[in-house]
Scaffold this active site. Structure first.
Site, mmCIF file in Angstrom:
data_model
loop_
_atom_site.group_PDB
_atom_site.id
_atom_site.type_symbol
_atom_site.label_atom_id
_atom_site.label_comp_id
_atom_site.label_asym_id
_atom_site.label_seq_id
_atom_site.Cartn_x
_atom_site.Cartn_y
_atom_site.Cartn_z
ATOM 1 N N HIS A 22 6.391 6.071 9.240
ATOM 2 C CA HIS A 22 7.656 6.570 9.036
ATOM 3 C C HIS A 22 8.732 5.638 9.475
ATOM 4 O O HIS A 22 9.945 6.104 10.380
ATOM 5 C CB HIS A 22 7.776 7.889 9.838
ATOM 6 N N HIS A 78 1.571 13.452 -4.239
ATOM 7 C CA HIS A 78 2.643 14.056 -3.768
ATOM 8 C C HIS A 78 4.089 12.042 -3.015
ATOM 9 O O HIS A 78 2.490 11.035 -3.764
ATOM 10 C CB HIS A 78 2.266 13.743 -2.325
ATOM 11 N N GLU A 80 5.679 10.241 -1.616
ATOM 12 C CA GLU A 80 5.911 9.544 -0.815
ATOM 13 C C GLU A 80 5.053 7.691 -0.973
ATOM 14 O O GLU A 80 4.062 7.876 -0.538
ATOM 15 C CB GLU A 80 5.761 10.239 0.830
ATOM 16 N N ASP A 82 3.388 5.900 0.868
ATOM 17 C CA ASP A 82 2.204 6.349 1.846
ATOM 18 C C ASP A 82 1.460 6.718 1.089
ATOM 19 O O ASP A 82 -0.289 6.334 1.049
ATOM 20 C CB ASP A 82 2.157 6.641 3.050
ATOM 21 N N HIS A 144 5.421 19.115 2.276
ATOM 22 C CA HIS A 144 6.798 18.821 3.725
ATOM 23 C C HIS A 144 7.649 17.830 2.457
ATOM 24 O O HIS A 144 8.662 18.182 3.179
ATOM 25 C CB HIS A 144 6.814 18.311 4.640
ATOM 26 N N ASP A 163 -0.794 15.684 2.404
ATOM 27 C CA ASP A 163 -0.778 15.681 3.913
ATOM 28 C C ASP A 163 -1.246 17.092 4.236
ATOM 29 O O ASP A 163 -1.403 16.592 5.709
ATOM 30 C CB ASP A 163 1.126 15.407 3.770
ATOM 31 N N TYR A 191 -0.159 16.156 13.955
ATOM 32 C CA TYR A 191 0.781 15.799 12.583
ATOM 33 C C TYR A 191 1.690 16.982 12.870
ATOM 34 O O TYR A 191 2.317 17.078 12.111
ATOM 35 C CB TYR A 191 -0.616 15.484 11.980
ATOM 36 N N HIS A 224 -4.335 11.741 4.433
ATOM 37 C CA HIS A 224 -4.452 11.047 6.430
ATOM 38 C C HIS A 224 -5.760 11.828 6.711
ATOM 39 O O HIS A 224 -6.224 12.645 7.296
ATOM 40 C CB HIS A 224 -3.264 11.122 6.266
HETATM 41 FE FE1 FEO Z 1 4.408 13.259 3.133
HETATM 42 FE FE2 FEO Z 1 1.951 11.464 4.116
HETATM 43 O O1 FEO Z 1 3.321 11.276 3.173
#
Ligand code: FEO
Length: 394
Positions: A22, A78, A80, A82, A144, A163, A191, A224
């Site tokens: 991030h 998701h 994002e 990543d 999230h 996530d 996390y 992750h």
């Molecule tokens: Fe919300 Fe692993 O990105």
């Protein structure tokens, strides 16, 4: 590629070198992984991609192992970067492939990539048949981001949770029964503390909803870190605890100092807490990793925060932590403030005000000391810690 369950392959990337995520906001002492999964049934589905810098190797590897043209559909749980960051490059190769995502997911993909691909908008309970397996989608908004969802693979009983239940943790191994348990749970808790805390109420209701479905879950595969295959529900139980205003009963005494006076106060306050049987953890905010400090706050029942006064204000590292905890919306944590000064002495009151704004329950007025504290001053700090401990128990 690694086959994690019959016909389900991990096609992700291990990012051994990552030290901040991030931007610079989240420290990743043990690197991270971007987990993408490919399900090779009668149809082939790719679930999520990997972070943008790895797009070429990611796409090349899938092409070599499975053939890009054989992919029938892509699921984006998701958006994002990543997880969706390789989408632009991937879609240049297979532009007509349907993308399954939530309504918010499609809007965000368009916002990021400015492309109008073949979107298939899904809601909770919608499904896609792959042959032997079926993908069932479960929306998880604000866990999230507004776009989040999870994908459940029926028949294989695998939950691709994105996530949720993840950790920033690169390891030689992919499965929870093979890795150091202390490292694994430390990273999972960090996390949760740093990313999911503001959404704890939603976490609890979503967990209740998922448990209520009574679906068999043999494996939870997040986006992750490590995959939970040995007693996968153990991380669900942990999330239930962490989402319920979690604490371990300790007090975090956090301080920053210019010439050591506030540090002396911190140590004396901690002694006072210990005199009353409370466990105290003392951390220098200025020299500690910000996310590790947040993790300690998450684990604490109370925080006592101190800063020297500088230019009528507080030290910058303390200001940063107070800003972060305001956004994280911790609940049911007690607090107090302290600090040393040379002439004006505003810092304890400023810290106290920020703690109140962040939703902490300030139990007693702050304490401040002018110049270097004497032995008598430090006795006062010790008494401050003792009183705080008594008020916590009252
Ligand atoms: Fe919300 Fe692993 O990105």
């Amino acid at each position: 590629m690694i086959e994690i369950k019959d016909k389900i392959f991990w096609v992700g990337v291990k990012d051994w070198e990552l030290r901040h995520f991030h931007g610079e906001e989240y420290s990743t002492h043990r690197g991270s992984t971007y987990n993408s999964y490919l399900i090779k049934d009668q149809k082939i589905a790719l679930v999520d991609t990997v972070w943008t810098p790895f797009h070429e190797d990611f796409v090349k590897q899938i092409d070599q192992d499975f053939g890009l043209q054989n992919i029938d559909l892509i699921v984006i749980n998701h958006t994002e970067q990543d997880h969706a960051g390789s989408l632009l490059y991937l879609m240049e190769k297979i532009p007509d492939t349907p993308i399954y995502c939530t309504k918010n997911g499609a809007a965000m993909i368009k916002g990021h990539f400015h492309k109008d691909w073949n979107f298939n908008i899904v809601k909770t309970g919608d499904s896609v048949d792959l042959g032997e397996y079926k993908l069932v989608f479960v929306e998880t908004p604000m866990l999230h981001w507004p776009d989040n969802m999870a994908t459940y693979v029926t028949g294989a009983n695998v939950l691709l949770s994105n996530d949720a239940f993840g950790q920033h943790y690169a390891s030689p191994y992919l499965f929870n029964d093979l890795v150091d348990q202390g490292e694994l749970f430390q990273e999972a808790l960090k996390y949760y503390a740093n990313i999911l805390t503001p959404f704890s109420k939603l976490v609890r209701s979503k967990l209740k909803e998922i448990k209520g479905l009574n679906i068999p879950i043999d494996m939870i595969a997040p986006s992750h870190g490590i995959i939970w295959r040995d007693n996968p529900m153990q991380i669900v139980e942990k999330y239930d605890q962490w989402a319920d205003n979690y604490n371990e009963g300790t007090v975090a005494v956090l301080y920053d100092t210019m010439w050591g006076a506030t540090r002396k106060m911190a140590l004396s306050i901690a002694r006072g807490l210990e005199n009353k049987g409370l466990g105290a953890k003392v951390l220098n905010i200025g020299t500690s990793d910000k996310n590790d400090v947040i993790t300690e706050i998450f684990k604490s029942k109370a925080v006592i925060v101190g800063s020297s006064t500088i230019n009528g204000g507080i030290l910058s590292a303390t200001a940063a932590i107070l800003e972060v905890i305001k956004g994280l919306k911790f609940k049911e944590k007690a607090a107090a403030a302290f600090g040393s000064y040379g002439w004006s002495g505003e810092s304890p009151v400023i810290v106290e005000k920020r703690l109140v704004e962040a939703g902490f329950n300030v139990l007693m007025p702050s304490i401040k000391m002018k110049y270097d504290p004497t032995d008598e001053n430090l006795k006062e700090c010790e008494a401050f810690g003792e009183t705080f401990a008594e008020k916590m128990r009252a």
